[in-house]
Design a protein around this motif. Structure first.
Motif, PDB file in Angstrom:
ATOM      1  N   ILE A 116      39.335  52.911  40.114  1.00  0.00           N
ATOM      2  CA  ILE A 116      39.406  51.465  40.365  1.00  0.00           C
ATOM      3  C   ILE A 116      38.036  50.788  40.315  1.00  0.00           C
ATOM      4  O   ILE A 116      37.944  49.587  40.554  1.00  0.00           O
ATOM      5  CB  ILE A 116      40.084  51.159  41.718  1.00  0.00           C
ATOM      6  CG1 ILE A 116      39.255  51.728  42.873  1.00  0.00           C
ATOM      7  CG2 ILE A 116      41.511  51.691  41.734  1.00  0.00           C
ATOM      8  CD1 ILE A 116      39.758  51.311  44.242  1.00  0.00           C
ATOM      9  N   ASP A 117      36.998  51.552  39.979  1.00  0.00           N
ATOM     10  CA  ASP A 117      35.650  50.978  40.006  1.00  0.00           C
ATOM     11  C   ASP A 117      35.546  49.725  39.147  1.00  0.00           C
ATOM     12  O   ASP A 117      34.957  48.718  39.553  1.00  0.00           O
ATOM     13  CB  ASP A 117      34.615  52.000  39.535  1.00  0.00           C
ATOM     14  CG  ASP A 117      34.409  53.137  40.527  1.00  0.00           C
ATOM     15  OD1 ASP A 117      34.925  53.038  41.658  1.00  0.00           O
ATOM     16  OD2 ASP A 117      33.728  54.118  40.162  1.00  0.00           O
ATOM     17  N   GLU A 118      36.089  49.777  37.948  1.00  0.00           N
ATOM     18  CA  GLU A 118      35.951  48.639  37.040  1.00  0.00           C
ATOM     19  C   GLU A 118      36.756  47.433  37.516  1.00  0.00           C
ATOM     20  O   GLU A 118      36.339  46.285  37.353  1.00  0.00           O
ATOM     21  CB  GLU A 118      36.375  49.033  35.627  1.00  0.00           C
ATOM     22  CG  GLU A 118      36.059  47.960  34.596  1.00  0.00           C
ATOM     23  CD  GLU A 118      36.053  48.503  33.178  1.00  0.00           C
ATOM     24  OE1 GLU A 118      36.583  47.791  32.300  1.00  0.00           O
ATOM     25  OE2 GLU A 118      35.529  49.611  32.957  1.00  0.00           O
ATOM     26  N   LEU A 119      37.915  47.673  38.152  1.00  0.00           N
ATOM     27  CA  LEU A 119      38.728  46.564  38.655  1.00  0.00           C
ATOM     28  C   LEU A 119      37.979  45.718  39.680  1.00  0.00           C
ATOM     29  O   LEU A 119      38.179  44.507  39.768  1.00  0.00           O
ATOM     30  CB  LEU A 119      39.996  47.110  39.323  1.00  0.00           C
ATOM     31  CG  LEU A 119      41.133  47.602  38.450  1.00  0.00           C
ATOM     32  CD1 LEU A 119      42.238  48.162  39.332  1.00  0.00           C
ATOM     33  CD2 LEU A 119      41.658  46.473  37.574  1.00  0.00           C
TER      34      LEU A 119
ATOM     35  N   PRO B  54      45.548  44.686  37.462  1.00  0.00           N
ATOM     36  CA  PRO B  54      46.461  45.576  38.227  1.00  0.00           C
ATOM     37  C   PRO B  54      45.826  45.979  39.561  1.00  0.00           C
ATOM     38  O   PRO B  54      45.462  47.138  39.783  1.00  0.00           O
ATOM     39  CB  PRO B  54      46.644  46.764  37.278  1.00  0.00           C
ATOM     40  CG  PRO B  54      45.377  46.828  36.493  1.00  0.00           C
ATOM     41  CD  PRO B  54      44.941  45.389  36.300  1.00  0.00           C
ATOM     42  N   LEU B  55      45.700  45.017  40.469  1.00  0.00           N
ATOM     43  CA  LEU B  55      45.013  45.231  41.733  1.00  0.00           C
ATOM     44  C   LEU B  55      45.852  46.102  42.670  1.00  0.00           C
ATOM     45  O   LEU B  55      47.080  46.155  42.567  1.00  0.00           O
ATOM     46  CB  LEU B  55      44.734  43.889  42.408  1.00  0.00           C
ATOM     47  CG  LEU B  55      43.906  42.882  41.603  1.00  0.00           C
ATOM     48  CD1 LEU B  55      43.784  41.566  42.372  1.00  0.00           C
ATOM     49  CD2 LEU B  55      42.525  43.447  41.271  1.00  0.00           C
ATOM     50  N   LEU B  56      45.170  46.762  43.599  1.00  0.00           N
ATOM     51  CA  LEU B  56      45.887  47.518  44.617  1.00  0.00           C
ATOM     52  C   LEU B  56      46.732  46.565  45.451  1.00  0.00           C
ATOM     53  O   LEU B  56      46.245  45.531  45.903  1.00  0.00           O
ATOM     54  CB  LEU B  56      44.902  48.248  45.536  1.00  0.00           C
ATOM     55  CG  LEU B  56      43.969  49.287  44.917  1.00  0.00           C
ATOM     56  CD1 LEU B  56      43.139  49.946  46.025  1.00  0.00           C
ATOM     57  CD2 LEU B  56      44.734  50.329  44.123  1.00  0.00           C
ATOM     58  N   PRO B  57      48.003  46.875  45.685  1.00  0.00           N
ATOM     59  CA  PRO B  57      48.805  46.053  46.593  1.00  0.00           C
ATOM     60  C   PRO B  57      48.200  46.087  48.004  1.00  0.00           C
ATOM     61  O   PRO B  57      47.444  47.004  48.347  1.00  0.00           O
ATOM     62  CB  PRO B  57      50.179  46.714  46.549  1.00  0.00           C
ATOM     63  CG  PRO B  57      50.164  47.594  45.352  1.00  0.00           C
ATOM     64  CD  PRO B  57      48.750  48.000  45.127  1.00  0.00           C
ATOM     65  N   PRO B  58      48.554  45.118  48.843  1.00  0.00           N
ATOM     66  CA  PRO B  58      47.939  45.043  50.173  1.00  0.00           C
ATOM     67  C   PRO B  58      47.998  46.342  50.976  1.00  0.00           C
ATOM     68  O   PRO B  58      46.988  46.766  51.538  1.00  0.00           O
ATOM     69  CB  PRO B  58      48.712  43.912  50.839  1.00  0.00           C
ATOM     70  CG  PRO B  58      49.088  43.002  49.710  1.00  0.00           C
ATOM     71  CD  PRO B  58      49.388  43.924  48.580  1.00  0.00           C
ATOM     72  N   ALA B  59      49.157  46.983  51.043  1.00  0.00           N
ATOM     73  CA  ALA B  59      49.263  48.201  51.849  1.00  0.00           C
ATOM     74  C   ALA B  59      48.368  49.304  51.292  1.00  0.00           C
ATOM     75  O   ALA B  59      47.709  50.042  52.047  1.00  0.00           O
ATOM     76  CB  ALA B  59      50.712  48.671  51.902  1.00  0.00           C
TER      77      ALA B  59
END
Length: 446
Positions: free
Chosen positions: A82-85, A100-105
């Motif tokens: 996820i570094d680039e995100l 495609p971000l990590l969802p809150p949980a």
């Protein structure tokens, strides 16, 4: 950065305790800002100027992983995928909702995993191995980074629509009358720092600056003063504006500070989901550099240079030394300044007499970030540390320096040498200003 020096074990233990407290304090604020709204609000982009709150949430964890888990701790990556995100330079804010971000949980779980590893490695750090860890610098950098993003998330809360989600008590009422200006005599003072262990690269090195005499406002410009500028046609009179400022004013149809609207014979201001009448003795907030510059021209003054602001804030005429804060070297308390998101608005002028500088200049720390006339650049002898992207890539005429912090700034990320910067068109930040002017040779100092 100075070469690391041996630290006695007792000193290491105290430093570890301080770091643990500061890490936990920053995380508690992050948690508050991201748990008072539902997942839909976290994912939504509330303004193209700002990231979705969930991006900021995972970004602070990613920076903590990069610098503390991987670099300082030498541990295996938690989520290198996820570094680039979450690279702020590769992902413009306007594009972040499409990622495609990590969802809150999942983002919260990621932060928890990273923090557990940081607490584990904290027990083994000697703080003398290399400049990055000397005096806990890398940990202090991450604390400040998270608190800076917390202030950014607070600004996002100000921009979101819908009912109020944040609550805080009102700031203190004025206890002294403050007005007019303070005369600052000509002479040298020490600007910047070589001694503050968690100071960032753009605050270094300490250096002497010789300034001519000048006058500076004893308090930030208030809503009442700014309303007089509006009522006098300040937004429609081109002579007060620079060419670039006038072009921006016309293009954006600026007619008052952000979040203001006409309310009968006065103004109201929407603050974190609530409308209220504008209070005349509060520092004006949410004005851009061009607006501040135009007001100063209308008032027959100018914006202070960054050096003038810092001398007024730090210089002690009785000793000739520069203090860490206007009131001295001790950490801010609730009596000194409106910091730490304790209140959700600037305090009225005169509310913090204990925080005044030796020259009698008030509310230099907290309440509102103050625009200066100075483009952002390095102090003489500047050296990027630990990476160019923190400061150096922003140097140049595109950005103007702001000083002093706001009500949304944490005390860990605010001191008399701390420097902020932004584009002159920005006003979603908690920005205000005070004015300065040159003095005549015959003016006396009292």
């Amino acid at each position: 950065m100075p070469a690391p020096q041996p630290r006695p074990e007792g000193g290491c233990a105290r430093l570890r305790d301080r770091i643990a407290v500061e890490l936990a304090r920053a995380r508690a604020r992050t948690t508050l800002l991201t748990e008072v709204v539902d997942d839909g609000e976290l994912i939504r982009q509330h303004s193209p100027l700002m990231s979705p709150l969930v991006w900021d949430l995972a970004h602070v964890g990613n920076q903590e992983e990069l610098w503390l888990v991987r670099d300082v701790g030498g541990r295996e990556p938690v989520r290198c995928d996820i570094d680039e995100l979450y690279d702020a330079f590769k992902q413009p804010r306007r594009d972040r909702p499409t990622l495609p971000l990590l969802p809150p949980a999942e983002a919260r779980a990621y932060l928890g995993t990273v923090r557990d590893k940081v607490y584990d490695l904290l027990d083994a750090v000697a703080f003398t191995e290399r400049p990055l860890v000397a005096d806990g610098f890398a940990f202090g950098m991450i604390v400040q980074h998270e608190q800076q993003h917390d202030e950014t998330m607070l600004a996002t809360h100000q921009l979101r629509a819908g009912p109020a989600a944040l609550h805080a008590p009102a700031p203190p009422e004025p206890s002294v009358r403050v007005g007019g200006e303070v005369l600052v005599p000509a002479g040298e003072f020490v600007m910047g720092t070589d001694t503050d262990p968690w100071a960032l690269d753009n605050e270094r090195p300490a250096h002497r600056v010789d300034l001519p005499a000048y006058a500076i406002d004893a308090a930030p410009v208030t809503n009442g003063q700014y309303a007089a500028f509006i009522d006098d046609g300040g937004y429609t009179d081109q002579r007060w504006w620079s060419p670039a400022g006038w072009e921006h004013r016309v293009r954006e149809r600026l007619s008052a500070p952000m979040h203001w609207r006409r309310d009968g014979d006065g103004w109201s201001y929407r603050r974190f989901g609530r409308w209220a009448r504008v209070r005349a003795d509060e520092p004006v907030v949410h004005v851009c550099w061009y607006e501040a510059q135009a007001y100063a021209a209308w008032a027959g003054t100018r914006l202070p240079t960054e050096a003038e602001w810092e001398k007024a804030a730090r210089w002690d005429p009785s000793t000739g030394r520069s203090r860490r804060y206007p009131w001295g070297d001790e950490e801010p308390t609730e009596a000194h300044a409106n910091l730490d998101q304790r209140h959700l608005r600037p305090a009225p002028v005169g509310a913090y007499p204990a925080g005044a500088s030796p020259l009698g200049v008030h509310q230099l720390i907290g309440d509102v970030w103050e625009w200066t006339s100075t483009p952002f650049g390095g102090h003489p002898g500047f050296a990027a540390f630990p990476y160019r992207e923190y400061s150096e890539v922003f140097f140049g005429d595109d950005h103007r320096v702001l000083r002093g912090g706001s009500f949304g700034t944490d005390r860990s990320a605010c001191r008399g040498t701390f420097r902020n910067w932004d584009y002159p068109i920005r006003r979603q930040i908690f920005s205000g200003f005070r004015c300065a002017r040159d003095v005549r040779p015959d003016e006396s100092y009292r």
